[in-house]
Design a protein around this motif. Sequence first.
Motif, mmCIF file in Angstrom:
data_model
loop_
_atom_site.group_PDB
_atom_site.id
_atom_site.type_symbol
_atom_site.label_atom_id
_atom_site.label_comp_id
_atom_site.label_asym_id
_atom_site.label_seq_id
_atom_site.Cartn_x
_atom_site.Cartn_y
_atom_site.Cartn_z
ATOM 1 N N UNK A 63 0.836 -1.194 0.000
ATOM 2 C CA UNK A 63 0.000 0.000 0.000
ATOM 3 C C UNK A 63 0.875 1.248 0.000
ATOM 4 N N UNK A 64 0.455 2.251 -0.738
ATOM 5 C CA UNK A 64 1.217 3.495 -0.857
ATOM 6 C C UNK A 64 0.899 4.444 0.294
ATOM 7 N N UNK A 65 1.656 5.511 0.366
ATOM 8 C CA UNK A 65 1.501 6.555 1.397
ATOM 9 C C UNK A 65 0.371 7.498 0.971
ATOM 10 N N UNK A 66 -0.728 7.478 1.707
ATOM 11 C CA UNK A 66 -1.838 8.399 1.503
ATOM 12 C C UNK A 66 -2.227 8.950 2.865
ATOM 13 N N UNK A 67 -2.034 10.258 3.061
ATOM 14 C CA UNK A 67 -2.234 10.806 4.411
ATOM 15 C C UNK A 67 -3.694 10.781 4.846
ATOM 16 N N UNK A 68 -4.637 10.623 3.922
ATOM 17 C CA UNK A 68 -6.038 10.515 4.325
ATOM 18 C C UNK A 68 -6.419 9.089 4.713
ATOM 19 N N UNK A 69 -5.440 8.180 4.663
ATOM 20 C CA UNK A 69 -5.688 6.783 5.020
ATOM 21 C C UNK A 69 -5.177 6.440 6.420
ATOM 22 N N UNK A 70 -4.508 7.375 7.082
ATOM 23 C CA UNK A 70 -4.038 7.069 8.425
ATOM 24 C C UNK A 70 -4.206 8.264 9.351
#
Length: 270
Positions: free
Chosen positions: A53-60
């Motif tokens: 999984x890529x870095x997405x700031x709305x996912x963490x």
Amino acid sequence: MIFSRLLLGCAMLAASPVLGHEFWIDPQKYQVETGAPLVADLRNGQNFEGITLAWFDNRFTRFDMAQGDAVQPVEGRIGDTPALNTLAPGDGLLVILHETTPSSLTYKVWDKFLAFAKHKDFTKAAADHAAAGWPQEGFQESYTRHAKSLIAVGTGSGADRAYGMATEFVALTNPYEPGFDNQMRVRVQYNNAPRTDAQIEVFERAPDGTVNITLTRTDLAGEASIPVLPGHHYLFDAVVLRASPQAGTSEQAPVWETLWAALTFAVPGG
């Protein structure tokens, strides 16, 4: 090209509940020197195998690196893969912390929920579901991930501690310390309190890539001592199931909520 990567990352994230269950932090190396590259993927899958999984700031809601009381956020950009790519800080035990924002899935078939409840040892789930009057088809579950990983920087000396995650493993022994006795002692916590008699699923990857899966339970102190082997990588998994606070607010609201704690580490040697 960048837009295509973003679409691919979103698609993988959307597909992850179908592809697997566990979520973990997967360092490329569990032992690094100070100032050396520190690289780790976020993974979602089954049997200690999964998609990246890529870095997405709305996912963490949290993505930190901690050494004792020193905690700093992991920096990244949208679409970064690996999600963690930096330089190792000073000597000591480094703990990577990651908590996700809520996602949801829909159970279209009652038997799938029953199988999940049996697998994760939620013995009262079916009875509680019926008592609440919830439907047996088309109901939703909300879930969040609460993952930690232990990495040795230099000597790797030091200790893990509770970092205030909604649920988490706390390593009571350090597998990188000299004299480690191949007994990994952990405490499982939920709402900052020990979880007694909680099921822990242990995923063990041998040097040849084979994965062995076993189950154990915490004691009255919420702790467990788990035998581990030199040269092997480990993922510990423990799940909380609770009624969703949104249950009953609308027909589309989730009725269940799961919180998944994960811990990864490696045992030197072998």
